[in-house]
Design an enzyme around this catalytic site. Structure first.
Site, PDB file in Angstrom:
ATOM      1  N   HIS A 304       0.810  -1.144   0.250  1.00  0.00           N
ATOM      2  CA  HIS A 304       0.116   0.165   0.016  1.00  0.00           C
ATOM      3  C   HIS A 304       0.876   1.474   0.540  1.00  0.00           C
ATOM      4  O   HIS A 304       0.253   2.436  -0.555  1.00  0.00           O
ATOM      5  CB  HIS A 304      -0.890  -0.385   0.842  1.00  0.00           C
ATOM      6  CG  HIS A 304      -1.662  -0.603   0.879  1.00  0.00           C
ATOM      7  ND1 HIS A 304      -2.321  -1.922   1.074  1.00  0.00           N
ATOM      8  CD2 HIS A 304      -3.427  -0.382   0.366  1.00  0.00           C
ATOM      9  CE1 HIS A 304      -3.534  -2.481   0.903  1.00  0.00           C
ATOM     10  NE2 HIS A 304      -4.465  -1.116   0.767  1.00  0.00           N
ATOM     11  N   GLY A 305       2.022   1.062   0.090  1.00  0.00           N
ATOM     12  CA  GLY A 305       2.768   2.745   0.262  1.00  0.00           C
ATOM     13  C   GLY A 305       4.011   2.207   0.836  1.00  0.00           C
ATOM     14  O   GLY A 305       4.310   0.948   1.757  1.00  0.00           O
TER      15      GLY A 305
END
Length: 447
Positions: A304-305
């Site tokens: 996700h990041g």
């Protein structure tokens, strides 16, 4: 056949124009990714030698993960390494970080093409020799930049077969798109105004404000991502293509496990099939099963990041699932279990939304030790918050009806269509009236 070639060529050109409009330089990247996996797929099918097939699959994995890793995680790992060296008392005089632009949607289309080669290797599907069709599958513009992450077994056959544009598909697609815009423009964008005001000024707000902001964020991210998914599904439907359902009323889940069966379904099933099961899934020793659960969600968090907040968010969800696996008995679904699940998910959202770990723990500390006063804002901010509450209430009424009372209150088809017409007309009015405030930016475009 000529009609199909024209359809797919037009679809491919449209998708490349759509993607290139953001930054034309990254068209070369998606084209290269397409070429690599197209060729690997053909070579996997040609060879019967397991060792050779593994080498071709390894090429696909290294290329896709390598590209994703460079653009998304290079600076993250370099900065982490630098911080570690400095913490040990050593000095580093030069910086190895680069000014890298993250190509929008790279996490989605790399996973989509990677699943294609893995499925061919596992003999679940056959490769296609139709390059235009395959390229259209990789770059299909409605779901290119934020999913759903489609499997070749579902999307590719629909692209490789001639499609008919029908009134029913057009009508259903428009309805889905309208509701998607309602989720995005009315709920997510209105909620974002309050969330940003509070989360971007950590020192100036108290725990009660963060509690409300976190609650708003849970609906912001749901409206943002579920809204985009519905828009993508709706637009695809107009083309005569059925994309998979990506959200299924996740906040009515009665456990964390059920939540992940309802939230971002295309990603959670991707990690299930290509990470969790290859690790051994639950068909192994109990400690290894729990480890498989944890590592899968740890990787999901990192996906996700490039920030330790996402890693903690993923680890937290993994811990939730381990606790459920160890202690939870199979009870009937109830409002209490739904409420507890919602609270746990909201707690994890704090790490997802916070800019860094320090801020996340400051927010948590304030929530539990310094409730203080509730930030209300002024002027347009108050109006936006009131509209947010109203829009969330409308959403909950719709979803409560679908979740608990679907099939009840049956009326004639003519009346159903009339009620739907009135309902969608109201949604269009609300979208046009409220969709003009603030900036509109999809959260998941950064992934």
């Amino acid at each position: 056949m000529k009609k199909l070639k024209f359809q797919n060529l037009l679809l491919l050109i449209s998708s490349y124009v759509f993607y290139g409009w953001w930054d034309y330089r990254f068209l070369a990247l998606i084209l290269t990714s397409t070429l690599v996996d197209y060729c690997v797929g053909i070579q996997l099918n040609r060879s019967s030698n397991k060792a050779i097939k593994k080498k071709w699959l390894l090429l696909s994995v290294i290329f896709n993960i390598g590209v994703l890793g460079f653009f998304k995680y290079y600076n993250f790992f370099i900065e982490t390494f630098t911080s570690l060296i400095l913490s040990l008392g050593f000095s580093i005089h030069s910086s190895w970080t680069l000014n890298i632009i993250l190509p929008v949607g790279i996490s989605f289309y790399t996973f989509q093409t990677l699943s294609y080669t893995i499925d061919i290797y596992n003999e679940k599907i056959k490769p296609t020799k139709n390059f235009i069709g395959f390229a259209a599958f990789v770059s299909f513009f409605p779901q290119l930049v934020a999913g759903p992450i489609e499997r070749a077994s579902n999307l590719l056959p629909q692209i490789l077969n001639s499609r008919k544009y029908t009134y029913q598909n057009l009508s259903n697609g428009i309805k889905l798109t309208i509701f998607g815009f309602f989720l995005k423009l009315v709920i997510a964008d209105r909620a974002a105004i309050y969330v940003n005001a509070v989360y971007n000024n950590i020192e100036n707000h108290d725990g009660l404000s963060f509690l409300v902001a976190t609650l708003f964020f849970s609906f912001q991210i749901y409206g943002d991502f579920a809204g985009y998914s519905l828009i993508a599904i709706g637009v695809a439907k107009m083309f005569g293509i059925d994309l998979m359902t990506n959200f299924n009323r996740p906040y009515f889940a009665a456990s964390i496990g059920e939540f992940w069966q309802r939230w971002h379904i295309s990603l959670s099933t991707w990690f299930r099939d290509y990470v969790y099961i290859p690790l051994g899934g639950n068909r192994t020793k109990k400690w290894r099963w729990l480890f498989n659960l944890f590592i899968t969600f740890l990787i999901s968090g990192l996906w996700h990041g490039a920030n330790w907040t996402f890693v903690i968010w993923g680890a937290l969800n993994g811990i939730y699932l381990i606790i459920e696996a160890l202690f939870k008995k199979r009870n009937k679904r109830g409002l209490l279990s739904i409420f507890v699940t919602f609270i746990l998910i909201n707690f994890a959202w704090i790490f997802f939304r916070a800019d860094n770990i320090d801020n996340a723990f400051k927010i948590i500390t304030k929530i539990f030790t310094k409730p203080g006063n509730l930030y209300i804002g002024s002027g347009d901010d108050i109006t936006a918050s009131l509209y947010t509450v109203l829009a969330i209430s409308i959403l909950l009424i719709i979803e409560v009806k679908k979740e608990f009372f679907n099939g009840l209150f049956s009326i004639s088809n003519n009346r159903i269509e009339f009620v739907r017409l009135i309902g969608y007309s109201c949604l269009i009015f609300i979208i046009l009236y409220l969709g003009v405030f603030g900036e509109s930016q999809f959260i998941y475009f950064q992934f």
